[in-house]
Design a protein around this motif. Structure first.
Motif, PDB file in Angstrom:
ATOM      1  N   ARG A 112       0.054  -3.422 -13.425  1.00 55.15           N
ATOM      2  CA  ARG A 112       0.132  -3.928 -12.120  1.00 55.15           C
ATOM      3  C   ARG A 112       0.125  -2.901 -11.010  1.00 55.15           C
ATOM      4  NH1 ARG A 112      -4.022  -6.473 -12.860  1.00 55.15           N
ATOM      5  NH2 ARG A 112      -3.675  -7.349 -10.507  1.00 55.15           N
ATOM      6  N   LEU A 113      -0.712  -2.204 -10.699  1.00 54.17           N
ATOM      7  CA  LEU A 113      -0.323  -1.022  -9.522  1.00 54.17           C
ATOM      8  C   LEU A 113      -1.356  -1.302  -8.496  1.00 54.17           C
ATOM      9  CD1 LEU A 113       0.696   1.572  -8.466  1.00 54.17           C
ATOM     10  CD2 LEU A 113      -0.856   2.750  -9.844  1.00 54.17           C
ATOM     11  N   GLY A 114      -1.102  -1.022  -7.300  1.00 53.61           N
ATOM     12  CA  GLY A 114      -2.044  -0.760  -6.126  1.00 53.61           C
ATOM     13  C   GLY A 114      -2.193  -2.330  -5.577  1.00 53.61           C
ATOM     14  N   GLY A 115      -3.307  -2.367  -4.732  1.00 57.24           N
ATOM     15  CA  GLY A 115      -3.422  -3.669  -3.705  1.00 57.24           C
ATOM     16  C   GLY A 115      -3.553  -3.097  -2.356  1.00 57.24           C
ATOM     17  N   HIS A 116      -4.328  -3.615  -1.530  1.00 54.73           N
ATOM     18  CA  HIS A 116      -4.598  -3.205  -0.111  1.00 54.73           C
ATOM     19  C   HIS A 116      -3.262  -3.473   0.625  1.00 54.73           C
ATOM     20  CE1 HIS A 116      -8.693  -2.084  -0.494  1.00 54.73           C
ATOM     21  NE2 HIS A 116      -8.972  -3.047  -1.563  1.00 54.73           N
ATOM     22  N   PRO A 117      -2.770  -4.636   0.705  1.00 58.77           N
ATOM     23  CA  PRO A 117      -1.639  -4.679   1.328  1.00 58.77           C
ATOM     24  C   PRO A 117      -0.269  -4.131   0.982  1.00 58.77           C
ATOM     25  CG  PRO A 117      -1.908  -6.730   0.385  1.00 58.77           C
ATOM     26  CD  PRO A 117      -3.347  -5.781   0.131  1.00 58.77           C
ATOM     27  N   GLN A 118      -0.186  -3.921  -0.372  1.00 58.87           N
ATOM     28  CA  GLN A 118       1.098  -3.519  -0.867  1.00 58.87           C
ATOM     29  C   GLN A 118       0.853  -2.173  -1.041  1.00 58.87           C
ATOM     30  OE1 GLN A 118      -1.052  -5.590  -2.300  1.00 58.87           O
ATOM     31  NE2 GLN A 118      -0.187  -7.507  -3.550  1.00 58.87           N
ATOM     32  N   PHE A 119      -0.110  -1.284  -1.094  1.00 59.11           N
ATOM     33  CA  PHE A 119      -0.117  -0.138  -1.688  1.00 59.11           C
ATOM     34  C   PHE A 119      -0.890   0.758  -0.790  1.00 59.11           C
ATOM     35  CE2 PHE A 119       0.186   3.274  -5.085  1.00 59.11           C
ATOM     36  CZ  PHE A 119       1.651   2.875  -5.271  1.00 59.11           C
ATOM     37  N   VAL A 120      -2.129   0.357  -0.588  1.00 62.39           N
ATOM     38  CA  VAL A 120      -3.052   1.324   0.503  1.00 62.39           C
ATOM     39  C   VAL A 120      -2.698   1.346   1.940  1.00 62.39           C
ATOM     40  CG1 VAL A 120      -5.614   1.462   1.179  1.00 62.39           C
ATOM     41  CG2 VAL A 120      -5.107   0.793  -1.238  1.00 62.39           C
ATOM     42  N   GLN A 125      -3.342   5.546   2.184  1.00 61.23           N
ATOM     43  CA  GLN A 125      -4.242   5.825   3.815  1.00 61.23           C
ATOM     44  C   GLN A 125      -3.100   6.820   4.497  1.00 61.23           C
ATOM     45  OE1 GLN A 125      -3.574   4.075   6.971  1.00 61.23           O
ATOM     46  NE2 GLN A 125      -4.577   5.652   7.966  1.00 61.23           N
ATOM     47  N   PRO A 126      -2.016   6.355   4.732  1.00 61.84           N
ATOM     48  CA  PRO A 126      -1.073   7.729   5.736  1.00 61.84           C
ATOM     49  C   PRO A 126      -1.034   8.981   4.865  1.00 61.84           C
ATOM     50  CG  PRO A 126      -0.143   5.290   5.690  1.00 61.84           C
ATOM     51  CD  PRO A 126      -1.241   5.186   4.715  1.00 61.84           C
ATOM     52  N   MET A 127      -0.921   8.816   3.442  1.00 64.59           N
ATOM     53  CA  MET A 127      -0.659  10.110   2.766  1.00 64.59           C
ATOM     54  C   MET A 127      -2.184  10.913   2.701  1.00 64.59           C
ATOM     55  SD  MET A 127       1.960   8.767  -0.312  1.00 64.59           S
ATOM     56  CE  MET A 127       2.114  10.304  -0.978  1.00 64.59           C
ATOM     57  N   ALA A 128      -3.404  10.231   2.722  1.00 60.86           N
ATOM     58  CA  ALA A 128      -4.487  10.906   2.596  1.00 60.86           C
ATOM     59  C   ALA A 128      -4.780  11.281   4.165  1.00 60.86           C
ATOM     60  CB  ALA A 128      -5.622  10.068   2.356  1.00 60.86           C
ATOM     61  N   GLU A 129      -4.312  10.728   5.033  1.00 63.19           N
ATOM     62  CA  GLU A 129      -4.331  11.324   6.473  1.00 63.19           C
ATOM     63  C   GLU A 129      -3.425  12.561   6.681  1.00 63.19           C
ATOM     64  OE1 GLU A 129      -4.560   8.061   9.642  1.00 63.19           O
ATOM     65  OE2 GLU A 129      -3.738   9.418  10.856  1.00 63.19           O
ATOM     66  N   ALA A 130      -2.412  12.413   6.278  1.00 64.58           N
ATOM     67  CA  ALA A 130      -1.330  13.391   6.399  1.00 64.58           C
ATOM     68  C   ALA A 130      -1.856  14.744   5.787  1.00 64.58           C
ATOM     69  CB  ALA A 130       0.037  12.836   5.833  1.00 64.58           C
ATOM     70  N   ALA A 131      -2.463  14.495   4.614  1.00 64.21           N
ATOM     71  CA  ALA A 131      -3.161  15.715   3.774  1.00 64.21           C
ATOM     72  C   ALA A 131      -4.063  16.393   4.633  1.00 64.21           C
ATOM     73  CB  ALA A 131      -3.520  15.445   2.414  1.00 64.21           C
ATOM     74  N   THR A 146     -12.643   7.184   8.823  1.00 68.57           N
ATOM     75  CA  THR A 146     -13.259   7.646   7.327  1.00 68.57           C
ATOM     76  C   THR A 146     -12.145   7.441   6.519  1.00 68.57           C
ATOM     77  OG1 THR A 146     -14.882   8.487   8.560  1.00 68.57           O
ATOM     78  CG2 THR A 146     -14.797   9.002   6.299  1.00 68.57           C
ATOM     79  N   VAL A 147     -11.111   8.264   6.665  1.00 72.40           N
ATOM     80  CA  VAL A 147     -10.207   8.438   5.697  1.00 72.40           C
ATOM     81  C   VAL A 147      -9.526   6.843   5.326  1.00 72.40           C
ATOM     82  CG1 VAL A 147      -7.618   9.140   5.426  1.00 72.40           C
ATOM     83  CG2 VAL A 147      -9.212  10.697   6.261  1.00 72.40           C
ATOM     84  N   LYS A 148      -9.217   6.139   6.198  1.00 72.81           N
ATOM     85  CA  LYS A 148      -9.007   4.856   5.936  1.00 72.81           C
ATOM     86  C   LYS A 148     -10.114   4.022   5.064  1.00 72.81           C
ATOM     87  CE  LYS A 148      -7.551   2.375   9.359  1.00 72.81           C
ATOM     88  NZ  LYS A 148      -7.621   1.789  10.931  1.00 72.81           N
ATOM     89  N   ALA A 149     -11.425   4.219   5.318  1.00 75.17           N
ATOM     90  CA  ALA A 149     -12.434   3.335   4.531  1.00 75.17           C
ATOM     91  C   ALA A 149     -12.404   4.137   3.057  1.00 75.17           C
ATOM     92  CB  ALA A 149     -13.658   3.488   5.071  1.00 75.17           C
ATOM     93  N   LYS A 150     -12.232   5.446   2.930  1.00 72.04           N
ATOM     94  CA  LYS A 150     -12.283   6.131   1.552  1.00 72.04           C
ATOM     95  C   LYS A 150     -11.003   5.572   0.753  1.00 72.04           C
ATOM     96  CE  LYS A 150     -14.001  10.079   0.765  1.00 72.04           C
ATOM     97  NZ  LYS A 150     -15.205   9.758   0.237  1.00 72.04           N
ATOM     98  N   SER A 151      -9.822   5.554   1.547  1.00 71.04           N
ATOM     99  CA  SER A 151      -8.752   4.832   0.580  1.00 71.04           C
ATOM    100  C   SER A 151      -8.927   3.764   0.078  1.00 71.04           C
ATOM    101  CB  SER A 151      -7.646   5.097   1.708  1.00 71.04           C
ATOM    102  OG  SER A 151      -7.283   6.001   2.301  1.00 71.04           O
ATOM    103  N   ALA A 152      -9.443   2.781   0.886  1.00 70.95           N
ATOM    104  CA  ALA A 152      -9.634   1.405   0.385  1.00 70.95           C
ATOM    105  C   ALA A 152     -10.710   1.468  -0.673  1.00 70.95           C
ATOM    106  CB  ALA A 152     -10.247   0.411   1.517  1.00 70.95           C
ATOM    107  N   ALA A 153     -11.963   2.274  -0.580  1.00 64.49           N
ATOM    108  CA  ALA A 153     -12.679   2.613  -1.604  1.00 64.49           C
ATOM    109  C   ALA A 153     -12.239   2.839  -2.929  1.00 64.49           C
ATOM    110  CB  ALA A 153     -13.744   3.724  -0.986  1.00 64.49           C
TER     111      ALA A 153
END
Length: 228
Positions: A112-120, A125-131, A146-153
């Motif tokens: 059980r890993l992930g989830g929008h409120p717990q992980f994304v 999303q912050p780590m993808a944007e920081a990269a 767009t980064v936010k949307a792709k993280s959720a996707a």
């Protein structure tokens, strides 16, 4: 007059159409159905309370929300961003591709890993944007969205296509039960094996999408100079 017992459905439909509070609509629909079915208000409340007690494990989800808020307040997001900025050569697309693979592997082993409120929201999303910002500098609002949307996707792709690769997953058991009731004899292993090629194809599509996104960012920000 048996049809009057369907009044709960009418109330729910009208509640959704007029966008009333969902919980209030469901409770009112249940109360109306109970009253027209001959139940007293006290009996309805007793049934509602008993159902809540029997299913109270569902409410454990709400315990994660204050924990996430507390972790963010204490710097979880900042530490995650600092960590990703220290990884040389990491792009937003590469990070999201890695997360997609991890998410599907977690599904394969029923972790059980992930989830929008717990992980994304607090981490991915912050780590993808920081990269992306470590490589190109400050992103504009459109690219941040767009980064936010792709993280959720990536979370949705990994969860949806990865969970059925585990033969004991609820979705697999539902498929087996449904096919069995229709006369098709299959096992959980059969469904899991059939799901694996689709999960792999989803990884390929997700990685390609992320590569194209990286190239789009590179073209857009190349005139602004790469941040060393």
């Amino acid at each position: 007059m048996e049809w009057i017992k369907l009044i709960g459905i009418v109330i729910i439909v009208l509640g959704f159409i007029f966008k009333f509070d969902t919980i209030a609509v469901v409770v009112i629909a249940g109360l109306a159905t109970a009253l027209v079915s001959g139940m007293t208000p006290v009996a309805f409340l007793e049934g509602l309370g008993q159902a809540f007690v029997d299913q109270r494990i569902v409410t454990i989800f709400f315990l994660t929300l204050p924990l996430i808020g507390l972790a963010e307040k204490k710097g979880l997001k900042e530490q995650a961003v600092n960590l990703i900025k220290k990884v040389k050569g990491m792009t937003s697309g590469t990070f999201l591709s890695i997360y997609l693979v991890i998410r599907e592997l977690a599904g394969l082993f029923s972790i059980r890993l992930g989830g929008h409120p717990q992980f994304v929201r607090p981490l991915v999303q912050p780590m993808a944007e920081a990269a992306a910002e470590a490589k190109y500098g400050k992103l504009d609002e459109k690219d941040k969205e767009t980064v936010k949307a792709k993280s959720a996707a990536m979370e949705n792709y990994g969860n949806f296509f990865g969970q059925n690769t585990f033969l004991g997953a609820a979705g697999v058991l539902l498929i087996v039960g449904t096919l069995d009731s229709l006369g098709y004899k299959v096992s959980g292993m059969d469904v899991a094996k059939a799901s694996m090629p689709i999960a792999f194809i989803m990884i390929v599509i997700g990685v390609l999408s992320n590569v194209l996104f990286d190239r789009k960012l590179a073209r857009k920000y190349k005139n602004k100079g790469e941040k060393k």
